[in-house]
Enzyme design. Sequence first.
Site, PDB file in Angstrom:
ATOM      1  N   TYR A 112       0.812  -1.219   0.000  1.00 18.87           N
ATOM      2  CA  TYR A 112       0.000   0.000   0.000  1.00 18.87           C
ATOM      3  C   TYR A 112       0.845   1.268   0.000  1.00 18.87           C
ATOM      4  O   TYR A 112       0.337   2.346  -0.292  1.00 18.87           O
ATOM      5  CB  TYR A 112      -0.927   0.044   1.225  1.00 18.87           C
ATOM      6  CG  TYR A 112      -1.936  -1.064   1.318  1.00 18.87           C
ATOM      7  CD1 TYR A 112      -2.234  -1.880   0.230  1.00 18.87           C
ATOM      8  CD2 TYR A 112      -2.607  -1.309   2.516  1.00 18.87           C
ATOM      9  CE1 TYR A 112      -3.150  -2.913   0.332  1.00 18.87           C
ATOM     10  CE2 TYR A 112      -3.531  -2.334   2.626  1.00 18.87           C
ATOM     11  CZ  TYR A 112      -3.793  -3.129   1.530  1.00 18.87           C
ATOM     12  OH  TYR A 112      -4.709  -4.140   1.654  1.00 18.87           O
ATOM     13  N   HIS A 145       0.624 -11.509   1.445  1.00 21.65           N
ATOM     14  CA  HIS A 145      -0.420 -10.731   0.770  1.00 21.65           C
ATOM     15  C   HIS A 145      -1.144 -11.536  -0.320  1.00 21.65           C
ATOM     16  O   HIS A 145      -2.370 -11.498  -0.403  1.00 21.65           O
ATOM     17  CB  HIS A 145       0.185  -9.461   0.177  1.00 21.65           C
ATOM     18  CG  HIS A 145      -0.797  -8.354   0.016  1.00 21.65           C
ATOM     19  ND1 HIS A 145      -0.443  -7.032   0.057  1.00 21.65           N
ATOM     20  CD2 HIS A 145      -2.138  -8.346  -0.185  1.00 21.65           C
ATOM     21  CE1 HIS A 145      -1.514  -6.259  -0.105  1.00 21.65           C
ATOM     22  NE2 HIS A 145      -2.550  -7.051  -0.261  1.00 21.65           N
TER      23      HIS A 145
END
Length: 282
Positions: free
Chosen positions: A56, A114
Amino acid sequence: MSGTALSIPTTTTLADGTTFPLIGFGTSSMKGVEGARAVESAVRSGYRLIDTAAQYGNEAAVGEGVRASGVDPDEVLVTTKIAGGDQGREAAREGFLGSLRRLGLERTALVLIHWPNPSRGLALETWRALIDLKEEGTALHIGVSNFRPEQLQELIDATGVTPEVNQIQLSPALQRPEAVAFHREHGIVTQAWGPLGGREGLAEQFALRKVARKHGVDPSQVSLRWAIDQDIVVIPKSTNPQRQLDNASLESIALDDEDRSLLASLDLGEESAWDSREHEEW
């Protein structure tokens, strides 16, 4: 939770019995000063589970927001994730240490892989790295994100260690019953990203709006209530302080069988979810 504006329900379904909030705060796309302020607002309001990821690019902002809130950082459960480019036993360790530096923390409550990224063939070695981090105490809990049941089973069979959490794409539009059932069978907490189903146009669906009108609440609140009623952790995101409060103020909503039947009609099926056998993120 005393002294906060919200009373967020908890579940004790982490494998070791640790209490875990059913409602957390998502931060993807929140960066810089605005991101830090959004996190600060959420923590001040009562959120205690904050979700971020190396991918992110906002871990520094998340850490700043937690510190600026004035809440003891040890009371805030920060989740981060190992990026695809950091997979592998040593690379994952280095990636995680980088996350800790950016967050300004000595440890995180939860670290996840992830995406499986099967083309790299490094998910298992990355999982071994997370096991090491938990044994060392820098990650209190470990899990994965976007893993299918067979991908989870591979990790379990190879290491004997079951992920404590699997964060997957899930909402009334993508109900993922097979994955949820597998998680329950193995004591894995299901955590939903995209719980408001933005990509699927969920908020505009007649069935959802009908249930929301019946209860006098926003459609997004119905989606979140539907999930937490199943002990599924949700991580909605918003930079708007009032929306942050609304997303975690679900106590007055009591869905009945008629509501659940209507919401069941919204499921687009497993084939509409992102398939982690093919979709990869680096």
